[in-house]
Design a protein around this motif. Structure first.
Motif, PDB file in Angstrom:
ATOM      1  N   GLU A 294      33.932  50.578  31.273  1.00 33.88           N
ATOM      2  CA  GLU A 294      33.584  50.698  32.608  1.00 33.88           C
ATOM      3  C   GLU A 294      32.536  51.974  33.038  1.00 33.88           C
ATOM      4  O   GLU A 294      31.434  51.704  33.766  1.00 33.88           O
TER       5      GLU A 294
ATOM      6  N   GLU B 145      28.690  51.079  31.523  1.00 35.15           N
ATOM      7  CA  GLU B 145      27.784  50.036  33.044  1.00 35.15           C
ATOM      8  C   GLU B 145      28.299  51.064  34.167  1.00 35.15           C
ATOM      9  O   GLU B 145      26.828  50.163  34.624  1.00 35.15           O
TER      10      GLU B 145
ATOM     11  N   ARG C  96      24.803  52.930  33.815  1.00 34.62           N
ATOM     12  CA  ARG C  96      23.387  51.724  33.552  1.00 34.62           C
ATOM     13  C   ARG C  96      23.373  51.418  34.914  1.00 34.62           C
ATOM     14  O   ARG C  96      21.700  52.022  35.280  1.00 34.62           O
TER      15      ARG C  96
END
Length: 69
Positions: free
Chosen positions: A15, A18, A21
């Motif tokens: 997580e 992500e 990102r």
């Protein structure tokens, strides 16, 4: 957050990757970016806690081995 509610290291790391990102991609509002940043900080702390716990366990095993020798 109790340890029962805490994600595993792998879940938190995934997580976190992500979240980073999404932050790097941009295109989010200031409010969304702040929420992502806060979640990223929380996830980093969770990962650090898992790693510290793993280090303590390894140190304890190594100490036991030294005591047995």
């Amino acid at each position: 957050m109790s340890t029962d509610d805490r994600p595993s290291y792998e879940q938190a790391r995934t997580e976190l990757v992500e979240t980073v990102r999404l932050l790097e991609a941009g295109g989010t509002s200031l409010e969304e970016s702040l929420a992502l940043w806060e979640r990223g900080e929380e996830l980093a702390g969770i990962c650090q806690t898992w790693l510290a716990g793993a280090r303590e366990r390894l140190d304890a095993v190594l100490d036991e081995r030294e005591d047995d020798e």
